[in-house]
Design a protein around this motif. Structure first.
Motif, PDB file in Angstrom:
ATOM      1  N   ASP A 108       0.822  -1.211   0.000  1.00  0.00           N
ATOM      2  CA  ASP A 108       0.000   0.000   0.000  1.00  0.00           C
ATOM      3  C   ASP A 108       0.857   1.262   0.000  1.00  0.00           C
ATOM      4  OD1 ASP A 108      -2.327  -1.483   0.020  1.00  0.00           O
ATOM      5  OD2 ASP A 108      -2.506  -1.478   2.206  1.00  0.00           O
ATOM      6  N   ASN A 109       2.008   1.209   0.672  1.00  0.00           N
ATOM      7  CA  ASN A 109       2.890   2.364   0.743  1.00  0.00           C
ATOM      8  C   ASN A 109       4.321   1.934   0.441  1.00  0.00           C
ATOM      9  OD1 ASN A 109       0.933   4.413   1.959  1.00  0.00           O
ATOM     10  ND2 ASN A 109       0.834   2.756   3.469  1.00  0.00           N
ATOM     11  N   TYR A 110       5.027   2.771  -0.302  1.00  0.00           N
ATOM     12  CA  TYR A 110       6.437   2.501  -0.570  1.00  0.00           C
ATOM     13  C   TYR A 110       7.118   3.794  -1.017  1.00  0.00           C
ATOM     14  CZ  TYR A 110       4.776   2.412  -5.421  1.00  0.00           C
ATOM     15  OH  TYR A 110       4.197   2.746  -6.611  1.00  0.00           O
ATOM     16  N   TYR A 111       8.417   3.832  -0.779  1.00  0.00           N
ATOM     17  CA  TYR A 111       9.244   4.945  -1.247  1.00  0.00           C
ATOM     18  C   TYR A 111      10.066   4.443  -2.423  1.00  0.00           C
ATOM     19  CZ  TYR A 111      13.237   8.107  -1.547  1.00  0.00           C
ATOM     20  OH  TYR A 111      14.205   8.947  -2.010  1.00  0.00           O
ATOM     21  N   CYS A 112      10.102   5.203  -3.511  1.00  0.00           N
ATOM     22  CA  CYS A 112      10.846   4.820  -4.706  1.00  0.00           C
ATOM     23  C   CYS A 112      11.825   5.925  -5.081  1.00  0.00           C
ATOM     24  CB  CYS A 112       9.890   4.551  -5.878  1.00  0.00           C
ATOM     25  SG  CYS A 112      10.722   4.145  -7.433  1.00  0.00           S
ATOM     26  N   ASP A 113      13.106   5.578  -5.106  1.00  0.00           N
ATOM     27  CA  ASP A 113      14.152   6.506  -5.524  1.00  0.00           C
ATOM     28  C   ASP A 113      14.656   6.058  -6.889  1.00  0.00           C
ATOM     29  OD1 ASP A 113      16.154   8.399  -5.669  1.00  0.00           O
ATOM     30  OD2 ASP A 113      17.538   7.293  -4.378  1.00  0.00           O
ATOM     31  N   SER A 114      14.263   6.768  -7.934  1.00  0.00           N
ATOM     32  CA  SER A 114      14.654   6.394  -9.291  1.00  0.00           C
ATOM     33  C   SER A 114      16.150   6.616  -9.501  1.00  0.00           C
ATOM     34  CB  SER A 114      13.861   7.215 -10.311  1.00  0.00           C
ATOM     35  OG  SER A 114      14.344   6.974 -11.619  1.00  0.00           O
ATOM     36  N   TYR A 115      16.792   5.683 -10.196  1.00  0.00           N
ATOM     37  CA  TYR A 115      18.218   5.778 -10.491  1.00  0.00           C
ATOM     38  C   TYR A 115      18.470   6.166 -11.945  1.00  0.00           C
ATOM     39  CZ  TYR A 115      20.906   4.429  -6.377  1.00  0.00           C
ATOM     40  OH  TYR A 115      21.551   4.437  -5.173  1.00  0.00           O
ATOM     41  N   THR A 116      17.493   6.782 -12.590  1.00  0.00           N
ATOM     42  CA  THR A 116      17.636   7.144 -13.997  1.00  0.00           C
ATOM     43  C   THR A 116      18.901   7.961 -14.246  1.00  0.00           C
ATOM     44  OG1 THR A 116      15.215   7.195 -14.232  1.00  0.00           O
ATOM     45  CG2 THR A 116      16.509   8.245 -15.963  1.00  0.00           C
ATOM     46  N   ASP A 117      19.166   8.937 -13.393  1.00  0.00           N
ATOM     47  CA  ASP A 117      20.318   9.809 -13.588  1.00  0.00           C
ATOM     48  C   ASP A 117      21.633   9.171 -13.141  1.00  0.00           C
ATOM     49  OD1 ASP A 117      18.626  11.765 -14.575  1.00  0.00           O
ATOM     50  OD2 ASP A 117      18.292  12.658 -12.598  1.00  0.00           O
ATOM     51  N   LYS A 118      21.544   8.071 -12.395  1.00  0.00           N
ATOM     52  CA  LYS A 118      22.753   7.403 -11.913  1.00  0.00           C
ATOM     53  C   LYS A 118      23.166   6.246 -12.819  1.00  0.00           C
ATOM     54  CE  LYS A 118      21.542   8.609  -7.161  1.00  0.00           C
ATOM     55  NZ  LYS A 118      20.286   9.294  -7.494  1.00  0.00           N
ATOM     56  N   MET A 119      22.235   5.744 -13.611  1.00  0.00           N
ATOM     57  CA  MET A 119      22.545   4.603 -14.480  1.00  0.00           C
ATOM     58  C   MET A 119      23.699   4.889 -15.442  1.00  0.00           C
ATOM     59  SD  MET A 119      18.638   3.272 -15.214  1.00  0.00           S
ATOM     60  CE  MET A 119      19.112   1.959 -16.351  1.00  0.00           C
ATOM     61  N   PRO A 120      23.749   6.077 -16.087  1.00  0.00           N
ATOM     62  CA  PRO A 120      24.869   6.326 -16.999  1.00  0.00           C
ATOM     63  C   PRO A 120      26.210   6.448 -16.283  1.00  0.00           C
ATOM     64  CG  PRO A 120      23.522   8.298 -16.773  1.00  0.00           C
ATOM     65  CD  PRO A 120      22.764   7.180 -16.129  1.00  0.00           C
TER      66      PRO A 120
END
Length: 284
Positions: free
Chosen positions: A48-60
């Motif tokens: 029901d609840n979660y925190y998501c930190d996208s790594y889009t900018d860290k992948m490269p």
């Protein structure tokens, strides 16, 4: 020399899925997993609840460091993507690391049980479909196959004849064949066989072959089983197994884990008790 797979997927603190599942399974099968996180989540998206930190900018940044190291991979395996921009990051990764000897397995994580997951967008679907065409093999569940092909999940799930159901699924799967993609492994197809026994089938499709790999339907629907399955297929291919052989092993492994989880009344979102069965995946 130990085979290596780049595993591009998220890391979830709870849910026994994604990189948690992939790292343990691939390692148990005698292959080295090299994780590249797409996101860090407190728990998988079914909670029901979660925190998501996208790594889009860290992948490269990670890709650039691996380029400096001059590493090479026997396989590349992609899973959960936090947003459509990550597909472009994967394309750049493929430019650097997808060589003639390297296979690409795409697990198009888009949804389950007839519904897209909470971070799904039409743009992500469009980009995921493009990525699938670049793959050697993809492992969609029935929901994801419907999303990729525009088929109606409810209509498909109401087909009562197993033979007809598999023919329709096979036709949908082969409709995706183009560019590199000429192998599709559709997972989690529920049906009742001619003896009235509920089954859970995995259907392997290639240009020449079609093989249904059935297992008795035990019940329950759990987080991470698709990740466990795709990880078995990726590691199996890396170590020289055929996709069919890897799928049979994956089915046995996951069936035992589900049965144990039902017995222990594990909540769906927590994933299955697979850890005690990892030894059965070890290379012979």
């Amino acid at each position: 020399m130990t085979k290596k797979i780049a595993v591009i997927n998220d890391l979830s603190g709870f849910g026994r899925c994604s990189l948690t599942a992939a790292i343990s399974v691939i390692s148990a099968m005698g292959v080295q997993p090299c994780p590249l996180p797409t996101a860090i989540l407190s728990a998988q998206t079914g909670y029901d609840n979660y925190y998501c930190d996208s790594y889009t900018d860290k992948m490269p940044l990670i890709r650039a460091e691996w380029e400096k190291m001059g590493v090479a991979f026997d396989g590349i395996y992609t899973g959960f993507l936090a947003d459509e921009r990550q597909v472009n990051q994967i394309y750049m990764f493929l430019e650097s690391f997808l060589k003639e000897h390297t296979f690409l397995l795409v697990d198009p994580v888009l949804g389950d049980d007839g519904k897209p997951h909470s971070l799904f967008t039409p743009r992500l679907l469009e980009k995921m479909k493009e990525l699938c065409f670049r793959a050697d093999i993809i492992t969609p569940n029935l929901t994801e196959l419907c999303l990729l092909t525009g088929a109606d999940y409810e209509e498909l799930s109401q087909i009562g004849t197993p033979f007809l159901l598999m023919e329709v699924v096979a036709e949908l799967g082969r409709s995706l064949f183009q560019e590199r993609l000429h192998q599709v492994l559709v997972t989690g197809i529920r049906y009742t066989d001619e003896d009235g026994v509920d089954q859970m089938g995995n259907l392997f499709l290639s240009e020449k072959d079609q093989k249904l790999i059935p297992f008795p339907y035990i019940g329950g629907s759990y987080s991470g089983t698709g990740d466990l399955f795709a990880s078995c297929i990726a590691a199996g291919i890396a170590r020289g197994d055929t996709p069919e052989t890897a799928a049979e092993l994956a089915g046995e492994f996951i069936s035992l884990a589900i049965a144990d989880s039902i017995k222990e009344q594990v909540p769906r979102n927590d994933g299955v008790n697979y850890e005690k069965y990892l030894s059965m995946l070890a290379p012979s």
